[in-house]
Design a protein around this motif. Structure first.
Motif, PDB file in Angstrom:
ATOM      1  N   VAL A 187       0.860  -1.183   0.000  1.00  0.00           N
ATOM      2  CA  VAL A 187       0.000   0.000   0.000  1.00  0.00           C
ATOM      3  C   VAL A 187       0.893   1.228   0.000  1.00  0.00           C
ATOM      4  N   GLY A 188       0.400   2.307  -0.560  1.00  0.00           N
ATOM      5  CA  GLY A 188       1.230   3.501  -0.608  1.00  0.00           C
ATOM      6  C   GLY A 188       0.465   4.732  -0.993  1.00  0.00           C
ATOM      7  N   LEU A 189       1.153   5.864  -0.882  1.00  0.00           N
ATOM      8  CA  LEU A 189       0.598   7.142  -1.303  1.00  0.00           C
ATOM      9  C   LEU A 189       1.687   7.945  -1.984  1.00  0.00           C
ATOM     10  N   VAL A 190       1.272   8.754  -2.937  1.00  0.00           N
ATOM     11  CA  VAL A 190       2.165   9.645  -3.662  1.00  0.00           C
ATOM     12  C   VAL A 190       1.640  11.065  -3.494  1.00  0.00           C
ATOM     13  N   ASP A 191       2.520  11.994  -3.161  1.00  0.00           N
ATOM     14  CA  ASP A 191       2.129  13.392  -2.994  1.00  0.00           C
ATOM     15  C   ASP A 191       3.160  14.264  -3.692  1.00  0.00           C
ATOM     16  N   GLY A 192       2.710  14.972  -4.732  1.00  0.00           N
ATOM     17  CA  GLY A 192       3.600  15.838  -5.480  1.00  0.00           C
ATOM     18  C   GLY A 192       3.023  17.226  -5.631  1.00  0.00           C
ATOM     19  N   ASP A 193       3.669  18.029  -6.439  1.00  0.00           N
ATOM     20  CA  ASP A 193       3.249  19.408  -6.659  1.00  0.00           C
ATOM     21  C   ASP A 193       1.991  19.431  -7.519  1.00  0.00           C
ATOM     22  N   GLY A 194       0.808  19.542  -6.865  1.00  0.00           N
ATOM     23  CA  GLY A 194      -0.448  19.616  -7.595  1.00  0.00           C
ATOM     24  C   GLY A 194      -1.102  18.284  -7.854  1.00  0.00           C
ATOM     25  N   PHE A 195      -0.585  17.180  -7.304  1.00  0.00           N
ATOM     26  CA  PHE A 195      -1.217  15.882  -7.514  1.00  0.00           C
ATOM     27  C   PHE A 195      -0.952  14.993  -6.308  1.00  0.00           C
ATOM     28  N   SER A 196      -1.855  14.038  -6.093  1.00  0.00           N
ATOM     29  CA  SER A 196      -1.679  13.025  -5.055  1.00  0.00           C
ATOM     30  C   SER A 196      -2.642  11.887  -5.323  1.00  0.00           C
ATOM     31  N   TYR A 197      -2.268  10.670  -4.907  1.00  0.00           N
ATOM     32  CA  TYR A 197      -3.168   9.532  -5.000  1.00  0.00           C
ATOM     33  C   TYR A 197      -2.662   8.436  -4.075  1.00  0.00           C
ATOM     34  N   GLN A 198      -3.514   7.441  -3.824  1.00  0.00           N
ATOM     35  CA  GLN A 198      -3.163   6.292  -3.000  1.00  0.00           C
ATOM     36  C   GLN A 198      -3.417   5.020  -3.811  1.00  0.00           C
ATOM     37  N   TRP A 199      -2.723   3.941  -3.439  1.00  0.00           N
ATOM     38  CA  TRP A 199      -2.920   2.684  -4.147  1.00  0.00           C
ATOM     39  C   TRP A 199      -2.664   1.505  -3.223  1.00  0.00           C
ATOM     40  N   ALA A 200      -3.123   0.334  -3.662  1.00  0.00           N
ATOM     41  CA  ALA A 200      -2.839  -0.939  -2.984  1.00  0.00           C
ATOM     42  C   ALA A 200      -2.717  -2.017  -4.045  1.00  0.00           C
ATOM     43  N   THR A 201      -1.741  -2.895  -3.905  1.00  0.00           N
ATOM     44  CA  THR A 201      -1.533  -3.995  -4.846  1.00  0.00           C
ATOM     45  C   THR A 201      -1.360  -5.301  -4.093  1.00  0.00           C
ATOM     46  N   ALA A 202      -2.170  -6.294  -4.436  1.00  0.00           N
ATOM     47  CA  ALA A 202      -2.026  -7.652  -3.901  1.00  0.00           C
ATOM     48  C   ALA A 202      -1.388  -8.517  -4.981  1.00  0.00           C
ATOM     49  N   SER A 203      -0.440  -9.366  -4.600  1.00  0.00           N
ATOM     50  CA  SER A 203       0.280 -10.179  -5.579  1.00  0.00           C
ATOM     51  C   SER A 203       0.412 -11.607  -5.099  1.00  0.00           C
ATOM     52  N   ALA A 204       0.451 -12.528  -6.055  1.00  0.00           N
ATOM     53  CA  ALA A 204       0.655 -13.943  -5.765  1.00  0.00           C
ATOM     54  C   ALA A 204       1.478 -14.543  -6.895  1.00  0.00           C
TER      55      ALA A 204
END
Length: 264
Positions: A187-204
């Motif tokens: 899981v993670g988040l990205v925060d930049g100049d004028g943008f941001s989002y979060q994500w999650a990835t499950a893998s097998a």
């Protein structure tokens, strides 16, 4: 052209960096001072996904890495295959890291990466991120003996002024001497100049050891994203310039990978 700018939009211009997709399983032996270990391999992925965002379609992604003691350095490459390769730049990532073991099971990892797009500029040029970007990182991880092997890492891209925070857990199951399965959640988040989002990835992934020093895997990944930049890469044309580009249009993605790696 830099597909990362296209997919993530002008507000997220060139949010760089790469993914090994479902990272190749590299068989390594313990490194002691003076020992030099090499690892190399390649992945084939159905989608180039990095930090929860689609950066391209089917791609071949080879790598080479060398380690000695607590120091590691390597190079990672990505090039798309098929018709989509005409719309996106190749990528070459050069990286180095140093692992600092602390008392107990905790390890601190320090890293630096240069992300380069050969078609768009000279090596080590940045040009506002079009030709390349520089990123530094620090991470904390627990030993493999710790349940789920949790880790957390922070990244800062000095070219794009983008901060990323990422946490992960994983678990491996053996089916015998040569077969196994690896499960992971990031899981993670990205925060930049004028943008941001979060994500999650499950893998097998299912793994198989060909020899003591070589392995193969085949795996699946499912990604959720708070922004519409992960699924259904589609081809569009700019109405003014007529330039073709790719765009991602959804917030979920199922993607696959396979690869082979070895060490010596």
């Amino acid at each position: 052209m830099n597909i990362k700018k296209t997919i993530l939009g002008a507000s997220c211009a060139n949010i760089a960096l790469t993914s090994l997709a479902l990272t190749s399983l590299t068989v390594t032996t313990p490194a002691y001072a003076g020992d030099v270990n090499w690892s190399l391999g390649t992945d084939l992925v159905s989608e180039y996904v990095f930090r929860g965002a689609s950066l391209g379609t089917e791609s071949v992604q080879p790598f080479v890495e060398v380690s000695t003691g607590n120091f590691t350095a390597g190079a990672w490459f990505s090039t798309q295959v098929g018709s989509s390769s005409e719309l996106s730049a190749d990528e070459v990532d050069l990286y180095a890291g140093y692992s600092v073991p602390l008392d107990g099971p905790i390890t601190v990892d320090l890293g630096a990466t240069y992300y380069h797009y050969p078609q768009t500029g000279a090596l080590f040029a940045t040009d506002d991120g079009a030709a390349g970007t520089y990123e530094f990182s620090i991470g904390l991880g627990l030993s493999e003996d710790t349940p789920l092997s949790p880790s957390v890492a922070a990244y800062y891209d000095v070219t794009l002024e983008a901060f990323t925070l990422e946490g992960a857990v994983g678990h491996s199951v053996g089916f015998g001497e040569k077969q196994g399965a690896d499960l992971g959640l990031t899981v993670g988040l990205v925060d930049g100049d004028g943008f941001s989002y979060q994500w999650a990835t499950a893998s097998a992934a299912l793994t198989h050891s060909i020899t003591d020093d070589a392995s193969i895997y085949i795996g699946a990944n499912f990604t959720l994203n708070s922004d519409d930049n992960t699924l259904d890469l589609e081809k569009f044309a700019d109405p003014v310039s007529g330039t073709a580009f790719l765009s991602a249009t959804d917030d979920t993605l199922l993607w696959f990978g396979t690869g082979i790696s070895t060490s010596f």
